[in-house]
Scaffold this active site. Structure first.
Site, short mmCIF file in Angstrom:
data_model
loop_
_atom_site.label_atom_id
_atom_site.label_comp_id
_atom_site.label_asym_id
_atom_site.label_seq_id
_atom_site.Cartn_x
_atom_site.Cartn_y
_atom_site.Cartn_z
N ARG A 16 47.09 33.22 34.19
CA ARG A 16 47.47 32.93 32.81
C ARG A 16 48.01 34.16 32.07
NH1 ARG A 16 41.83 29.87 31.75
NH2 ARG A 16 41.29 31.17 33.53
N ASN A 386 67.96 76.37 29.07
CA ASN A 386 67.06 76.52 30.23
C ASN A 386 67.60 75.89 31.50
OD1 ASN A 386 66.80 73.93 29.13
ND2 ASN A 386 64.74 73.70 29.95
C1 UD1 Z 1 34.48 31.26 33.37
C2 UD1 Z 1 33.33 30.28 33.48
C3 UD1 Z 1 33.16 29.56 32.14
C4 UD1 Z 1 32.95 30.59 31.03
C5 UD1 Z 1 34.06 31.64 31.02
C6 UD1 Z 1 33.70 32.76 30.08
C7 UD1 Z 1 33.35 29.50 35.80
C8 UD1 Z 1 33.70 28.40 36.73
N1 UD1 Z 1 33.62 29.30 34.52
O1 UD1 Z 1 35.67 30.51 33.15
O2 UD1 Z 1 32.05 28.67 32.20
O3 UD1 Z 1 32.90 29.91 29.78
O4 UD1 Z 1 34.23 32.21 32.33
O5 UD1 Z 1 34.74 33.68 29.90
O6 UD1 Z 1 32.78 30.47 36.22
N2 UD1 Z 1 36.87 35.43 39.70
C9 UD1 Z 1 36.67 35.94 40.96
N3 UD1 Z 1 36.87 35.11 42.02
C10 UD1 Z 1 37.22 33.82 41.90
C11 UD1 Z 1 37.42 33.31 40.59
C12 UD1 Z 1 37.23 34.14 39.53
O7 UD1 Z 1 36.33 37.10 41.14
O8 UD1 Z 1 37.36 33.15 42.92
C13 UD1 Z 1 36.67 36.35 38.55
C14 UD1 Z 1 37.91 36.54 37.70
O9 UD1 Z 1 38.63 37.69 38.14
C15 UD1 Z 1 37.34 36.73 36.31
C16 UD1 Z 1 36.02 36.00 36.34
O10 UD1 Z 1 35.72 35.76 37.70
O11 UD1 Z 1 37.09 38.09 36.01
C17 UD1 Z 1 36.07 34.66 35.59
O12 UD1 Z 1 37.08 33.84 36.16
P1 UD1 Z 1 38.07 32.99 35.26
O13 UD1 Z 1 39.01 32.30 36.13
O14 UD1 Z 1 38.62 33.82 34.16
O15 UD1 Z 1 37.03 31.93 34.66
P2 UD1 Z 1 37.17 31.10 33.32
O16 UD1 Z 1 38.07 29.96 33.54
O17 UD1 Z 1 37.47 31.98 32.18
CA CA Z 2 37.91 34.12 31.98
#
Ligand code: UD1
Ligand code: CA
Length: 457
Positions: A16, A386
């Protein structure tokens, strides 16, 4: 206190963000998001910090260095799958594990400390850091039963209309009993809207096993911001900027317009310094006390002494002494070293120059690859020449020299101590000590020239 471990989730691409740069490496006030998170986690007395890396693994690792251990998540199958990658380092250990997302740069160690205490006091197997926010769109919602106890977390994409109206959200930070966490992770499925293994599902799994699952609600809503796109990134930047500016003001720095002053995390500023609007202070900048900086100045990784004034100017990677006066409209380029009481006036560019104590270059000059002694006066429009198109050469101007206006000093060249260079000279040879050098065509006045011109016609 039980042993503490931390898992930081940083393997996602951050689709995103629509960026070549991996999400967690996007800077907030000059520091990558994941570094903000790790810096706060480091304050918590943690035995092992494990960062889950995947997209941009090498770059994330290069950023965090020895601050963390690393576990590789080859494909990003969800946050539960991400935590599972730390199993080889953490599974079987007794203690409490805090899980934090690498994209929540505003989270503070104090809040995480409270989360740990809450978790330990209630002898819970899992504690979620939650917040009530006005617009919960995109976040996981906290589902509580009629007694107010946490049942589960439902992701926005999986939530019903009614669940979407819940404004208590999962901040993405949790404490778990370490053994219970790794046991429960094995039971998480990917049967959901995104086809991912969700870490929040661990909550329902533990709850169904009859374990104690609690929520700790923070009132500091700003801290909970998860950065998924550039709109949220700008919001995080705004909040972090406010925090930084307020901390400087509390330390005795006057910031005339905090909403229009941009100071990165590592900058240090002494007492009674005044920062005027439109000023950007970046990198490892250290500013002394009683200085005046700005308006509209950009200073990157410079060390600046006390009582120095810098107006409408740009300075990069240089050292600037005390009581120096710079600008308006000066450009101090990298590797310059300006001694105390010097003056760098308007429209002066300096690069890789040592500029001695009390020396002045007040107007419209270029001083590059130069060593300038003490009490030197460089007249308006003077230039160190220079560069011959291929190589750069050094100009040496010794103490007490006076360079007349509009002189070219063609390097390599030395103007020895106390010498004078006449205005308009183009100096190509060294000037001896205390000499006057005139290197320009002699003036010829042709008397009655105009009359003769008219007679010709
Ligand atoms: C996540 C939470 C959501 C919460 C929100 C808060 C989940 C499923 N949902 O959603 O409940 O409200 O964070 O900000 O957890 N990442 C990995 N490996 C993966 C997927 C993600 O390392 O396979 C890491 C991403 O780099 C990121 C973090 O996990 O730093 C969160 O992932 P993201 O996809 O941003 O989750 P959200 O949709 O924001
Ligand atoms: Ca997130």
């Amino acid at each position: 206190m039980s042993n503490r471990y931390a898992v930081i989730l940083a393997a996602g691409q951050g689709t995103r963000m629509k960026s070549k740069l991996y999400k967690v490496l996007h800077p907030v006030c000059g520091k990558p998001m994941v570094q903000h998170v790790v810096d706060q986690v480091k304050k918590l007395n943690i035995e092992k910090i494990v960062t889950i890396i995947g997209h941009g693994a090498e770059k994330v690792q290069a950023q965090l260095g020895d601050d963390s251990l690393y576990a590789m998540q080859e494909s990003q199958l969800g946050t539960a799958h991400a935590v599972m990658q730390a199993a080889s380092m953490l599974e079987g250990k007794e203690g409490v594990t805090i899980v934090v997302c690498g994209d929540t740069p505003l989270i503070r160690s104090e809040t995480m400390e409270s989360l740990f205490s809450h978790h330990e006091q209630l002898k819970a197997k899992a504690t979620i850091l939650t917040a009530r926010i006005e617009d919960p769109t995109g976040y996981g919602r906290i589902i509580r039963n009629k007694d107010g106890l946490v049942e589960k977390i439902v992701e926005h994409k999986d939530a019903t209309e009614e669940e979407r109206r819940i404004n208590e959200i999962n901040t993405g930070t949790y404490c778990f009993d370490n053994a219970a966490l790794f046991a429960a992770l094995k039971k998480v499925s990917n049967d959901n809207a995104q086809g991912e293994y969700y870490l929040p599902d661990v909550i329902e799994i533990l709850k169904n096993q009859g374990e104690v699952v609690t929520a700790f609600q923070t009132n500091d809503l700003e801290e909970t911001l998860g950065v998924n796109d550039r709109v949220a990134l700008a919001e995080a930047e705004r909040i972090m900027r406010k925090r930084i500016n307020e901390s400087h003001m509390r330390n005795g720095v006057t910031i005339i317009d905090p909403n229009n002053t941009y100071i990165e995390t590592d900058v240090k500023i002494g007492q009674d310094t005044i920062i005027h609007p439109g000023t950007i202070l970046k990198g490892k900048t250290i500013i002394g006390g009683d200085c005046q900086i700005g308006p509209n100045s950009e200073i990157v990784s410079c060390e600046i002494g006390n009582e120095t004034v810098i107006r409408q100017s740009v300075a990069h990677n240089s050292s600037i002494g005390a009581r120096v006066n710079i600008g308006p409209f000066a450009h101090i380029r990298p590797d310059s070293s300006i001694a105390d009481d010097a003056k760098i006036g308007n429209f002066v560019e300096m690069k890789k120059a040592v500029f001695g104590e009390g020396s002045k270059v007040s107007h419209l000059s270029y001083i590059g690859d130069a060593e300038v002694g003490r009490n030197v006066n460089i007249g308006c429009g003077s230039i160190t020449v220079n560069y011959d198109g291929k190589n750069k050469y050094l100009t040496k101007i010794e103490d007490d020299v006076f360079i007349g206006c509009n002189s070219n000093l063609v390097a390599p060249v030395t103007i020895e101590k106390g010498a004078y260079v006449a205005a308009g000279s183009t100096i190509t040879k060294n000037v001896p000590k205390e000499a006057l050098s005139i290197a320009r065509a002699r003036q010829v006045n042709k008397e009655n020239y105009v009359e003769k011109l008219h007679l010709k016609q």
